[in-house]
Design a protein around this motif. Structure first.
Motif, PDB file in Angstrom:
ATOM      1  N   ARG B  67       0.830  -1.202   0.000  1.00  0.00           N
ATOM      2  CA  ARG B  67       0.000   0.000   0.000  1.00  0.00           C
ATOM      3  C   ARG B  67       0.863   1.250   0.000  1.00  0.00           C
ATOM      4  NH1 ARG B  67      -3.728  -3.157   3.256  1.00  0.00           N
ATOM      5  NH2 ARG B  67      -2.520  -2.691   5.100  1.00  0.00           N
ATOM      6  N   CYS B  68       2.157   1.065   0.296  1.00  0.00           N
ATOM      7  CA  CYS B  68       3.075   2.202   0.254  1.00  0.00           C
ATOM      8  C   CYS B  68       4.479   1.685  -0.025  1.00  0.00           C
ATOM      9  CB  CYS B  68       3.056   2.954   1.578  1.00  0.00           C
ATOM     10  SG  CYS B  68       3.844   2.034   2.913  1.00  0.00           S
ATOM     11  N   LYS B  69       5.385   2.623  -0.318  1.00  0.00           N
ATOM     12  CA  LYS B  69       6.788   2.235  -0.500  1.00  0.00           C
ATOM     13  C   LYS B  69       7.442   2.130   0.873  1.00  0.00           C
ATOM     14  CE  LYS B  69       7.778   3.575  -5.138  1.00  0.00           C
ATOM     15  NZ  LYS B  69       6.767   4.575  -5.538  1.00  0.00           N
ATOM     16  N   LEU B  70       8.512   1.342   0.937  1.00  0.00           N
ATOM     17  CA  LEU B  70       9.233   1.169   2.203  1.00  0.00           C
ATOM     18  C   LEU B  70       9.677   2.518   2.768  1.00  0.00           C
ATOM     19  CD1 LEU B  70      10.578  -0.563   4.353  1.00  0.00           C
ATOM     20  CD2 LEU B  70      12.477  -0.958   2.804  1.00  0.00           C
ATOM     21  N   LYS B  71      10.197   3.377   1.904  1.00  0.00           N
ATOM     22  CA  LYS B  71      10.729   4.669   2.357  1.00  0.00           C
ATOM     23  C   LYS B  71       9.651   5.553   2.983  1.00  0.00           C
ATOM     24  CE  LYS B  71      15.102   5.260   0.233  1.00  0.00           C
ATOM     25  NZ  LYS B  71      15.522   4.894  -1.114  1.00  0.00           N
ATOM     26  N   GLN B  72       8.414   5.381   2.492  1.00  0.00           N
ATOM     27  CA  GLN B  72       7.316   6.197   3.033  1.00  0.00           C
ATOM     28  C   GLN B  72       6.966   5.781   4.464  1.00  0.00           C
ATOM     29  OE1 GLN B  72       4.742   5.296  -0.455  1.00  0.00           O
ATOM     30  NE2 GLN B  72       4.150   7.446  -0.245  1.00  0.00           N
ATOM     31  N   ALA B  73       7.175   4.528   4.761  1.00  0.00           N
ATOM     32  CA  ALA B  73       6.786   4.033   6.083  1.00  0.00           C
ATOM     33  C   ALA B  73       7.838   4.330   7.149  1.00  0.00           C
ATOM     34  CB  ALA B  73       6.522   2.529   6.014  1.00  0.00           C
ATOM     35  N   LEU B  74       9.058   4.598   6.723  1.00  0.00           N
ATOM     36  CA  LEU B  74      10.126   4.841   7.703  1.00  0.00           C
ATOM     37  C   LEU B  74       9.946   6.208   8.361  1.00  0.00           C
ATOM     38  CD1 LEU B  74      13.232   3.582   5.689  1.00  0.00           C
ATOM     39  CD2 LEU B  74      12.043   2.412   7.536  1.00  0.00           C
TER      40      LEU B  74
END
Lengths: 228, 265
Positions: B67-74
């Motif tokens: 649902r999102c990119k890894l970088k967005q969740a960090l």
């Protein structure tokens, strides 16, 4: 019969009769002759039952054949078969025998929740931690700390022993005996062994030095022969 | 290529999350690029201890379900530029998190970060398996209590079956006076039973609880004993040889401990 050679020889010994069955003839031939021999010798009914040891030489009998012989010999209720003696064993039996008489050496720490189960004797080079468990059909020797559970003689061998460099087990089990650590906090003991004491009918812990007296057949190949 | 370290214990409440937060922050203090991952799906805590709860937009489940990119969740830490947190989901549906999903995330993070510190959930179920799957090293946390040592032993047994370096040990919440009286397990006893390398001992310090509640890892304040202990652990992870912290002024126990530690090399 064409040949006059005896297929069955019967010898009397102090312990009863020894029945030698020639191993060069077929099983049927031997059985037929045995039937005749038994029919010939009819002692009177008052005589006690005689025990017979059957020597098979280099012949291998399977269980059905053994049953057949047993039936034939004990038919008239005058003989009883004490044992079969043969120079040959089945390969599977021999392998199982070797498996049971071997010492399995294992080098690891048996940690909480782990179970180490072997056939034969176990030589563990390492610790048994609390919550860990080692099981063998024979004896258990531990070069390390025993803090968990050790079960020797899994199949019912009450002569099995458990020896450890440092003993502070939560439970010791030998065959169907179980002993557990006391409820109070106690220090462990060094170089001791657990074994079943017949008189007290329980597992006792004693110095390793008493073993040569209490378990005379523990050393060497002889014991393994007996076990087989 | 970075290194992934999983912080695990088996038993709950021994201080895995606190240890993760503090070791991670200490590594960031030493100018390493660090990412912390919370794998305790449904019971996320790491973000709270780090004081980053309010900044969560996406979590690890969003990443796995794309649902999102890894970088967005960090989430970037408030205090350190080089410290990031990947939070766990607060939903109770754990089924979407798989070993392969975790492996993928960790492999991706390893490209950009020096250290990835993984906070493992309590227990030995799927959550544990997910947490250790991508790890190169493991740190087992235990307290000087029998039950905790027992569970630690179980975990070490499970880790030995994995393709992972032999784990190191952190003994947490040591109360010196109780250890001296024999009311608590001795550091020596614990190391003897678990027989793995000791990488640090942390005293039971009120400052840790205070700092956690303020959302600041205790390691930021260099005054407390626990803070120094965590910094020492981080230095040992970096390969420095640091003697174990003295638990008291007199050196009786410390000397024994030190002799144990000396055997490692």
């Amino acid at each position: 019969m064409l040949d006059s050679k005896q297929r069955i020889t019967i010898k009397g010994t102090r312990d009863g009769l020894t029945l030698l069955i020639d191993d060069s003839c077929s099983f049927e031939e031997a059985v037929n002759e045995l039937r005749e021999k038994i029919a010939e010798s009819r002692p009177n009914k008052e005589e006690p039952i005689v025990s017979v040891t059957v020597q098979l030489g280099n012949r291998y009998l399977n269980n059905v054949q053994k049953e057949h012989l047993r039936y034939l010999i004990s038919e008239e209720n005058r003989f009883t078969i004490h044992s079969f003696e043969s120079n040959v064993v089945h390969k599977d039996e021999a392998l199982a025998w070797r498996e049971e008489s071997e010492i399995k050496s294992v080098n690891k720490i048996v940690r909480s929740g782990q179970i180490l189960n072997v056939t034969g004797d176990l030589l563990l080079i390492g610790d048994v931690n609390p919550g860990g468990k080692v099981i063998s059909t024979g004896n258990i020797y531990i070069l390390g700390n025993l803090r968990g559970i050790a079960h020797a003689g899994r199949e019912g061998d009450r002569n099995a022993i458990i020896a450890a460099s440092y003993m502070k087990p939560s439970q010791l089990r030998i065959a169907d005996y179980i002993s557990r650590a006391p409820d109070y906090e106690a220090d462990g003991v060094y170089m001791e062994c657990g074994l079943v004491d017949e008189k007290q009918d329980k597992i006792i812990i004693d110095r390793i030095q008493v073993l040569p007296h209490l378990r005379k057949d523990l050393s060497g190949f002889e014991r393994r022969m007996h076990n087989g | 290529m970075g290194e992934a370290i999983v912080i695990t214990s088996g038993k709950g409440g021994v201080g895995k999350t606190t240890t993760t937060a503090n070791i991670g922050t200490a590594l960031a203090l030493m100018e390493k690029k660090v990412c912390l991952i919370d794998t305790d799906i449904g019971l996320r805590n790491l973000d709270v201890v780090m004081g980053l709860e309010n900044r969560i937009i996406y979590d690890i489940v969003d990443v796995i379900e794309e649902r999102c990119k890894l970088k967005q969740a960090l989430i970037k830490d408030k205090r350190f530029e080089s410290l990031f947190v990947l939070p766990a989901a607060q939903t109770s549906d754990k089924s979407s998190v798989t070993s392969t999903g975790m492996q993928k995330i960790i492999n991706e993070l390893k490209q950009d970060y020096d250290y990835i510190v993984i906070d493992c959930p309590a227990g030995i179920e799927q959550g544990f398996q997910n947490a250790i799957v991508g790890a190169d090293k493991a740190i087992v946390v235990t307290t000087p209590e029998k039950s905790s040592v027992r569970d630690g032993d179980r975990i070490i047994g499970l880790l030995e079956k994995e393709d992972i370096d032999p784990p190191s040990l952190v003994i947490n919440r040591i109360r010196n006076h109780m250890m001296k009286n024999g009311d608590m397990l001795d550091v020596d006893d614990i190391v003897q039973i678990l027989s793995i390398d000791l990488i640090g001992i942390v005293t039971d310090d009120d400052e840790v609880i205070k700092a956690s509640n303020q959302g600041e890892p205790v390691v930021i304040h260099p005054s407390s004993k626990a803070s120094i202990a965590y910094r020492n652990i981080a230095r040992r992870i970096l390969g420095e040889t640091v003697p174990l912290q003295s638990l008291e002024e007199k050196k009786s126990i410390f000397q024994k401990v030190k002799s144990f530690f000396g055997q490692r090399a």
